[in-house]
Design a protein around this motif. Sequence first.
Motif, PDB file in Angstrom:
ATOM      1  N   LYS A  69       0.888  -1.132  -0.030  1.00 55.99           N
ATOM      2  CA  LYS A  69       0.084  -0.013   0.241  1.00 55.99           C
ATOM      3  C   LYS A  69       1.108   1.384  -0.016  1.00 55.99           C
ATOM      4  N   ALA A  70       1.724   1.364   1.084  1.00 54.58           N
ATOM      5  CA  ALA A  70       2.343   2.764   1.144  1.00 54.58           C
ATOM      6  C   ALA A  70       3.940   2.718   0.588  1.00 54.58           C
ATOM      7  N   GLN A  71       4.413   1.664   0.145  1.00 54.99           N
ATOM      8  CA  GLN A  71       5.872   1.497  -0.226  1.00 54.99           C
ATOM      9  C   GLN A  71       6.580   2.205   0.652  1.00 54.99           C
ATOM     10  N   ALA A  72       6.448   1.815   1.856  1.00 53.05           N
ATOM     11  CA  ALA A  72       7.401   2.475   2.766  1.00 53.05           C
ATOM     12  C   ALA A  72       7.718   1.430   3.888  1.00 53.05           C
ATOM     13  N   ILE A  73       8.729   2.005   4.902  1.00 54.90           N
ATOM     14  CA  ILE A  73       9.467   1.071   5.715  1.00 54.90           C
ATOM     15  C   ILE A  73       9.168   2.121   7.159  1.00 54.90           C
ATOM     16  N   GLY A  74       9.238   1.263   8.292  1.00 58.63           N
ATOM     17  CA  GLY A  74       9.254   2.035   9.572  1.00 58.63           C
ATOM     18  C   GLY A  74      10.799   1.844  10.133  1.00 58.63           C
ATOM     19  N   ILE A 116      12.381   7.233  19.793  1.00 59.23           N
ATOM     20  CA  ILE A 116      11.620   6.280  20.403  1.00 59.23           C
ATOM     21  C   ILE A 116      10.853   5.383  19.787  1.00 59.23           C
ATOM     22  N   ASP A 117      10.065   5.867  19.012  1.00 58.79           N
ATOM     23  CA  ASP A 117       9.218   5.442  18.261  1.00 58.79           C
ATOM     24  C   ASP A 117       9.561   5.191  16.697  1.00 58.79           C
ATOM     25  N   ARG A 118       9.294   4.326  15.821  1.00 56.36           N
ATOM     26  CA  ARG A 118       9.645   4.014  14.781  1.00 56.36           C
ATOM     27  C   ARG A 118       8.841   5.251  13.818  1.00 56.36           C
ATOM     28  N   VAL A 119       9.693   5.652  12.768  1.00 60.10           N
ATOM     29  CA  VAL A 119       9.419   6.846  11.813  1.00 60.10           C
ATOM     30  C   VAL A 119       9.002   6.084  10.577  1.00 60.10           C
ATOM     31  N   VAL A 120       7.939   6.451   9.969  1.00 62.66           N
ATOM     32  CA  VAL A 120       7.712   5.860   8.474  1.00 62.66           C
ATOM     33  C   VAL A 120       8.334   6.715   7.533  1.00 62.66           C
ATOM     34  N   LEU A 121       8.925   5.874   6.688  1.00 63.13           N
ATOM     35  CA  LEU A 121       9.911   6.525   5.387  1.00 63.13           C
ATOM     36  C   LEU A 121       9.374   5.967   4.150  1.00 63.13           C
ATOM     37  N   GLY A 122       9.075   6.868   3.314  1.00 60.55           N
ATOM     38  CA  GLY A 122       8.629   6.300   2.069  1.00 60.55           C
ATOM     39  C   GLY A 122       9.593   6.007   1.127  1.00 60.55           C
ATOM     40  N   LEU A 123       9.517   5.012   0.362  1.00 57.35           N
ATOM     41  CA  LEU A 123      10.663   4.494  -0.589  1.00 57.35           C
ATOM     42  C   LEU A 123      10.484   4.920  -1.819  1.00 57.35           C
ATOM     43  N   CYS A 124      11.725   5.177  -2.467  1.00 56.45           N
ATOM     44  CA  CYS A 124      11.722   5.479  -3.974  1.00 56.45           C
ATOM     45  C   CYS A 124      11.513   4.326  -4.662  1.00 56.45           C
ATOM     46  N   ASP A 125      11.099   4.108  -5.935  1.00 60.83           N
ATOM     47  CA  ASP A 125      10.786   2.863  -6.665  1.00 60.83           C
ATOM     48  C   ASP A 125      11.940   1.912  -6.644  1.00 60.83           C
ATOM     49  N   ALA A 156      14.492   1.461  -4.713  1.00 61.20           N
ATOM     50  CA  ALA A 156      14.728   0.716  -3.339  1.00 61.20           C
ATOM     51  C   ALA A 156      13.602  -0.178  -3.261  1.00 61.20           C
ATOM     52  N   ALA A 157      12.375   0.169  -3.451  1.00 65.15           N
ATOM     53  CA  ALA A 157      11.247  -0.695  -3.132  1.00 65.15           C
ATOM     54  C   ALA A 157      11.297  -1.908  -3.985  1.00 65.15           C
ATOM     55  N   GLU A 158      11.735  -1.675  -5.341  1.00 66.26           N
ATOM     56  CA  GLU A 158      11.853  -2.946  -6.273  1.00 66.26           C
ATOM     57  C   GLU A 158      12.991  -3.617  -5.536  1.00 66.26           C
ATOM     58  N   ASP A 159      14.160  -3.284  -5.158  1.00 65.02           N
ATOM     59  CA  ASP A 159      15.210  -4.058  -4.521  1.00 65.02           C
ATOM     60  C   ASP A 159      14.919  -4.935  -3.182  1.00 65.02           C
ATOM     61  N   LEU A 160      13.948  -4.028  -2.604  1.00 60.75           N
ATOM     62  CA  LEU A 160      13.527  -4.867  -1.260  1.00 60.75           C
ATOM     63  C   LEU A 160      12.721  -5.923  -1.471  1.00 60.75           C
ATOM     64  N   ALA A 161      11.614  -5.703  -2.663  1.00 61.19           N
ATOM     65  CA  ALA A 161      10.760  -6.723  -2.919  1.00 61.19           C
ATOM     66  C   ALA A 161      11.686  -7.918  -3.425  1.00 61.19           C
ATOM     67  N   LEU A 162      12.495  -7.857  -4.301  1.00 56.33           N
ATOM     68  CA  LEU A 162      13.314  -8.900  -4.685  1.00 56.33           C
ATOM     69  C   LEU A 162      13.857  -9.827  -3.545  1.00 56.33           C
ATOM     70  N   TRP A 163      14.383  -8.824  -2.499  1.00 54.38           N
ATOM     71  CA  TRP A 163      15.277  -9.473  -1.558  1.00 54.38           C
ATOM     72  C   TRP A 163      13.875 -10.576  -0.462  1.00 54.38           C
ATOM     73  N   ILE A 164      12.920  -9.846  -0.509  1.00 55.44           N
ATOM     74  CA  ILE A 164      11.583 -10.317   0.238  1.00 55.44           C
ATOM     75  C   ILE A 164      11.214 -11.723  -0.381  1.00 55.44           C
ATOM     76  N   VAL A 165      11.243 -11.616  -1.583  1.00 54.55           N
ATOM     77  CA  VAL A 165      10.998 -12.847  -2.200  1.00 54.55           C
ATOM     78  C   VAL A 165      11.964 -14.020  -2.051  1.00 54.55           C
ATOM     79  N   GLU A 166      13.364 -13.588  -2.064  1.00 57.12           N
ATOM     80  CA  GLU A 166      14.525 -14.595  -1.675  1.00 57.12           C
ATOM     81  C   GLU A 166      14.537 -14.964  -0.327  1.00 57.12           C
ATOM     82  N   ARG A 167      14.285 -13.979   0.575  1.00 58.42           N
ATOM     83  CA  ARG A 167      14.411 -14.155   1.928  1.00 58.42           C
ATOM     84  C   ARG A 167      13.119 -15.067   2.466  1.00 58.42           C
ATOM     85  N   GLY A 168      12.042 -15.121   1.954  1.00 59.35           N
ATOM     86  CA  GLY A 168      10.933 -15.477   2.515  1.00 59.35           C
ATOM     87  C   GLY A 168      10.031 -14.676   3.248  1.00 59.35           C
TER      88      GLY A 168
END
Length: 189
Positions: free
Chosen positions: A106-111, A118-127, A129-141
């Motif tokens: 939904k948000a293409q973001a990370i906390g 103290i609390d997590r800060v939501v950070l929007g991702l550029c396209d 970085a989001a694509e690279d993270l998506a590939l890693w998550i598929v590989e990671r599980g």
Amino acid sequence: ADQMRTDGVPLNTLRRRIASTLSLLNLAHKYDVITWAIAVRLPAAAPVKNTQGPGRKVIEQMFDVCRSREDRKGIRDRALLSLLYYHALRRAEVVSLDLANVDLDKAQAIGIKAKGQIDRVVLGLCDTAAEDLALWIVERGTWPGPLFTSCNPRRNERDPLTPRGVYDVVKELGERVGAKVRPHGIRHT
């Protein structure tokens, strides 16, 4: 000041000490604690260390090294480098990420657990970085736990990547392209 120079006090430390003393004296003069004023010329500041970072060309070469590997480590290192470079994250912020802190749907973001927060800060991702993270998550599980995990064959693949591990990844990628690179230096590029 002359005695501090003789004692080998670094020039910038000397400047800070004199500036603090002058500030206190000016405040005392302002509130009529003292009636005299003082004018002192501070010595010139000494140059500080270079904080430019490795430069865009070196970072692009590091990405090329990651892309040349199609294994788990290459995919992980590319996602890691994307967060360090495109979003100037610190290595502690990267290793503190869990899969639950990532929202690519939904948000293409990370906390992130930002420095001093103290609390997590939501950070929007550029396209990218989001694509690279998506590939890693598929590989990671999609199992819950740390986002970045070890690719060391002597460790469990679910073991979290440590701050030292991030340092080693960046150092190794830099060496592969003939540069000395540290994770924090990437923030300055």
